[in-house]
Design a protein around this motif. Sequence first.
Motif, PDB file in Angstrom:
ATOM      1  N   UNK A 192       7.696  -6.242   6.558  1.00 12.04           N
ATOM      2  CA  UNK A 192       6.391  -6.279   6.719  1.00 12.04           C
ATOM      3  C   UNK A 192       5.739  -4.824   6.167  1.00 12.04           C
ATOM      4  N   UNK A 193       4.580  -5.308   5.374  1.00 13.56           N
ATOM      5  CA  UNK A 193       4.094  -4.126   5.112  1.00 13.56           C
ATOM      6  C   UNK A 193       3.172  -3.525   5.969  1.00 13.56           C
ATOM      7  N   UNK A 194       2.513  -2.784   5.463  1.00 15.12           N
ATOM      8  CA  UNK A 194       1.090  -1.858   6.635  1.00 15.12           C
ATOM      9  C   UNK A 194       0.359  -2.405   6.357  1.00 15.12           C
ATOM     10  N   UNK A 195      -0.560  -3.211   7.737  1.00 18.04           N
ATOM     11  CA  UNK A 195      -1.943  -3.123   7.199  1.00 18.04           C
ATOM     12  C   UNK A 195      -2.957  -2.582   6.231  1.00 18.04           C
ATOM     13  N   UNK A 196      -3.503  -3.194   5.731  1.00 19.01           N
ATOM     14  CA  UNK A 196      -4.553  -1.837   4.464  1.00 19.01           C
ATOM     15  C   UNK A 196      -6.110  -2.577   5.510  1.00 19.01           C
ATOM     16  N   UNK A 197      -6.601  -1.587   6.059  1.00 15.84           N
ATOM     17  CA  UNK A 197      -8.207  -1.592   7.230  1.00 15.84           C
ATOM     18  C   UNK A 197      -8.756  -1.418   6.313  1.00 15.84           C
ATOM     19  N   UNK A 198     -10.188  -2.141   6.601  1.00 17.38           N
ATOM     20  CA  UNK A 198     -11.137  -3.019   5.769  1.00 17.38           C
ATOM     21  C   UNK A 198     -11.589  -1.993   5.563  1.00 17.38           C
TER      22      UNK A 198
END
Length: 469
Positions: free
Chosen positions: A267-273
């Motif tokens: 799973x890839x680390x989420x990039x915040x908006x």
Amino acid sequence: MRKPTEHHADSSSPADSPVLTATQASEQPQSLSRNQRLDRLPVNRAHRKLLLASGIGWAFDAMDVGLVSFVVAAIAADPHFQLTLSERSWVLSIGFVGMAIGAALGGFLADRIGRKTVFTATLVIFGIASAGMALSMTLLALLLARFVIGLGLGAELPVASTLISEFSPAAHRGRMTVLLESFWAIGWIVAAAIGYYVIPNTGDWGWRWALLIGALPLLYAIVARIHIPESVRYLESKGMDDRAEAAVRYFEEAGGVAPVASPRQAPLQRIPTRALFDSRFRGRTAAIWMTWFFVNFAYYGAFTWMPSLLTEQFGSLTSSFGYSLLIAIAQLPGYFLAAWLVEVWGRRRTLCTFLAVSAIAALLFSQADSVAQVLGFGMLLSAANLGAWGVLYAITPEIYPTRLRAAAAGAAASVGRLAAIAAPLLVPFFLALGNGEKTVTFIVFCVAFALACLSALMLPERKGEQLED
């Protein structure tokens, strides 16, 4: 479309794969990422089915936006409503308020719960709201229903373009996304045909029947839910490898390409908006937002008011609807030309060219005083402007990574909808400056197209490149 069956990444067998010659087998790479496997595919029946399924939803959206421009002119003449110029502006603009909110919310949700889920939900939302608007008996009810329609419509468009972009092979991605956008022309042409044939011939209830036709997405949502696959890049980003593998194999089977091993994707680390504004993305975000803003301002200002303006110029509701139908038909060659050029010239050059031609056409249309000139310059404006729209939807998802893609596309669309809110409200002011004539109005739109062209020059070129994870 048959739903793909689920496989584990290591569960392939000779029965699962097409038979290859010895030469073909020796040329097969031993290991590719799933995204690389998608990029190597030829355009096949699975891509075409996805394009058709998404495109029909897109056409329904266009039909809804197109219908309201005809409906407003009809409601204004309805003895029950008799809308003033200001009230007509609000009926047009309130939908774009909903679209601005829906675009931002839909993109945010698509990066978290999936492209397919959001796409289907939006069809249901604006299908129900279209029926509600058709049955409205007060101006307040009209405005509320139109706002909810905008919520669904605004969320659907950037999500659908993101989904097509993520499944299309790199060499054909721009063309596939522009072809998706071409369904907008089909929906707008259907809306113009309904405006021309249904509204004038069914009495005071004509506009209500038109909106009830616009509620058909309720039925289509069922089909969309079954036949539209979930994005492989989204599934991998959430660690759902088995479902991602099944989707890739479905497209490989359709293209006659044997699957190869792919490493299991963590799973890839989420990039915040908020990353849209950091040093890495700030420049492209500013450029794409400005392009969206000025394109929306010119397009929605011009085309939502087109039937009403032509009615004022030529004195006939039916004739103006007929002229608007012909102008709408000109969208199709604009899309098809853009779909070809986007893979020949690239995204940025094609977009800037179509926007420059849109600016010239708007200026010429501002001076048009005969039926021939209105139709000629109006059709040129329609073809160039909608070709630009197709390229804009192609380039927007490409310039951001998967974990930010739908949210970024939704944010850009949301900024554009702010202009779409303002433009219809400002048209009466522009008309007043021009003593009721359309001249000043379309000169303003000419300037907006020129500013969009300048903004587009600052966008990165991603023709033929693999999408970033």
